[in-house]
Design an enzyme around this catalytic site. Structure first.
Site, PDB file in Angstrom:
ATOM      1  N   LYS A  50     -13.443  -9.368   6.066  1.00 23.35           N
ATOM      2  CA  LYS A  50     -12.741  -8.139   5.665  1.00 23.35           C
ATOM      3  C   LYS A  50     -13.683  -6.939   5.627  1.00 23.35           C
ATOM      4  CE  LYS A  50      -8.452  -9.212   4.338  1.00 23.35           C
ATOM      5  NZ  LYS A  50      -7.256  -8.458   4.680  1.00 23.35           N
TER       6      LYS A  50
ATOM      7  N   GLY B 247       0.783  -1.223   0.000  1.00 23.63           N
ATOM      8  CA  GLY B 247       0.000   0.000   0.000  1.00 23.63           C
ATOM      9  C   GLY B 247       0.819   1.279   0.000  1.00 23.63           C
ATOM     10  N   ASN B 248       1.941   1.286   0.763  1.00 20.15           N
ATOM     11  CA  ASN B 248       2.650   2.560   0.914  1.00 20.15           C
ATOM     12  C   ASN B 248       3.488   2.941  -0.315  1.00 20.15           C
ATOM     13  OD1 ASN B 248       4.735   0.680   1.473  1.00 20.15           O
ATOM     14  ND2 ASN B 248       5.856   2.325   2.509  1.00 20.15           N
TER      15      ASN B 248
ATOM     16  N   LYS C 185       1.981 -12.411   3.835  1.00 28.83           N
ATOM     17  CA  LYS C 185       3.198 -12.285   3.014  1.00 28.83           C
ATOM     18  C   LYS C 185       4.076 -13.529   3.144  1.00 28.83           C
ATOM     19  CE  LYS C 185       3.289  -7.355   3.811  1.00 28.83           C
ATOM     20  NZ  LYS C 185       2.216  -7.113   2.830  1.00 28.83           N
TER      21      LYS C 185
ATOM     22  N   LYS D  33      -3.829  -9.371  -1.522  1.00 28.57           N
ATOM     23  CA  LYS D  33      -2.936  -9.113  -2.663  1.00 28.57           C
ATOM     24  C   LYS D  33      -1.655  -9.963  -2.617  1.00 28.57           C
ATOM     25  CE  LYS D  33       0.893  -6.468  -1.555  1.00 28.57           C
ATOM     26  NZ  LYS D  33       0.813  -6.405  -0.133  1.00 28.57           N
TER      27      LYS D  33
END
Ligand code: ADP
Ligand code: MG
Length: 313
Positions: free
Chosen positions: A131, A13-14, A276, A214
């Site tokens: 979510k 995101g960042n 991740k 993602k």
């Protein structure tokens, strides 16, 4: 161009929106520009790069726009909002990356593929939505939507929010097109936000109200592309055990056995580092050679083995 290897890069995101920013187009373009400077260097160093990215804040903002504008124009469902976010982020990367490459006389086409990800309609996640998505609403509004079969939760005293399932991604509808674009020399941006979740019904695809992680979606892309390296870029330089505790330790290299052990000891938080590490574990289990988790700033060093956490068999 002749490439020495293929890297699937999953941008966090960042890389597109920094904490504290509201999401103005200028802010996002500037972040994307800085991210693309790093990606361009990888390409100049001879790596074939395939890009995927998160979309949480962007799709959240699109949902707010839809909700606020619903009295004037029809609101779009979550799958269409997801597609919009892929187009928006893809456009920003296409433009910034191509501009930077062009400055160096590298004229490789950069192209975004709107990507659908097949999920199983029998996935147990559909029975238990987890979510939160979109803006906060009143209890009355939430009650009304719940009567229509949606699931809503009270989110930490801030109001009511819709929750949707996060099913396991299975296969990429557009994979053959993605592979031929890569073969023809394009830098491809694909599977943004983990892909638009679709189910197969009577031989047809249909969007569903769900979100795909993602990192898990990125693993599917990296495995299908047979990437040499699956690289997840986030806002921390390493994966740690005992994260934020006095005995915190950065991990340079972990193998499948270590991962399973650390996972069972609860070192990787669900919803952030957990997916991740698990995505990298799946990539290696599916035959991938090497995966890296690191920060954007350390991406180039990590490719030389001088930073980041490397996941190996
Ligand atoms: P992204 O947008 O890149 O997916 P996330 O916020 O989902 O970013 O995940 C990165 C965050 O994971 C880090 O900022 C860190 O706070 C958190 N995190 C949780 N557990 C760990 C861990 N064991 N090691 C490193 N970071 C961790
Ligand atoms: Mg995340």
């Amino acid at each position: 161009m002749e490439y020495k290897d293929t890297i699937v890069l999953a941008l966090g995101g960042n890389a597109i929106l920094q904490p504290g920013q509201r999401g103005a187009s200028t802010e996002q373009m500037e972040n994307v520009y800085k991210t693309c400077m790093q990606i361009a260097q990888m390409i100049k160093d001879g790596h074939r790069v395939v890009i995927t990215h998160g979309n949480g804040p962007q799709v959240g903002n699109i949902l707010i726009q839809n909700s606020e504008g619903a009295g004037k124009v029809p609101a779009m469902p979550l799958d269409i909002c997801g597609a919009e976010s892929q187009g928006m982020i893809g456009y920003m990367i296409q433009q910034q990356l191509a501009n930077i490459l062009h400055d160096d006389d590298i004229n490789v086409p950069v192209v975004t593929m709107i990507t659908q990800m097949v999920v199983d309609k029998g996935d147990p996640a559909f029975l238990k939505p987890t979510k939160p998505v979109g803006p906060f609403y009143s209890k009355e509004y939430a009650d009304e939507r719940m009567k229509k079969g949606e699931v809503w939760i009270e989110d930490a005293g801030r109001g009511f929010r819709k929750v949707v399932p996060s099913p396991t991604p299975i296969s990429i509808v557009e994979i053959d097109t993605i592979l031929s674009l890569i073969d023809s020399g394009c830098v491809v941006i694909a599977n943004g936000g983990g892909g638009i979740p679709v189910i197969e019904e009577d031989g047809r695809y249909k969007g569903v109200e769900a979100v795909i992680d993602k990192d898990f979606g990125g693993e599917r892309l990296a495995s299908y592309v047979r990437a040499d390296t699956f690289m997840i870029l986030t806002d921390v330089p390493y994966v740690y055990i005992n994260y934020r505790k006095p005995e915190e330790k950065a991990l340079n290299e972990i193998n499948l056995e270590d991962i399973v052990k650390y996972q069972s000891e609860g070192h990787f938080k669900a919803g952030s580092m957990g997916p991740k590490v698990e995505a990298c574990r799946r990539f290696i289990s599916n035959g991938g050679k090497n995966a890296i988790i690191t920060s954007l700033d350390n991406a180039l060093l990590a490719l030389e083995g001088k930073a980041g956490t490397r996941i190996v068999r």
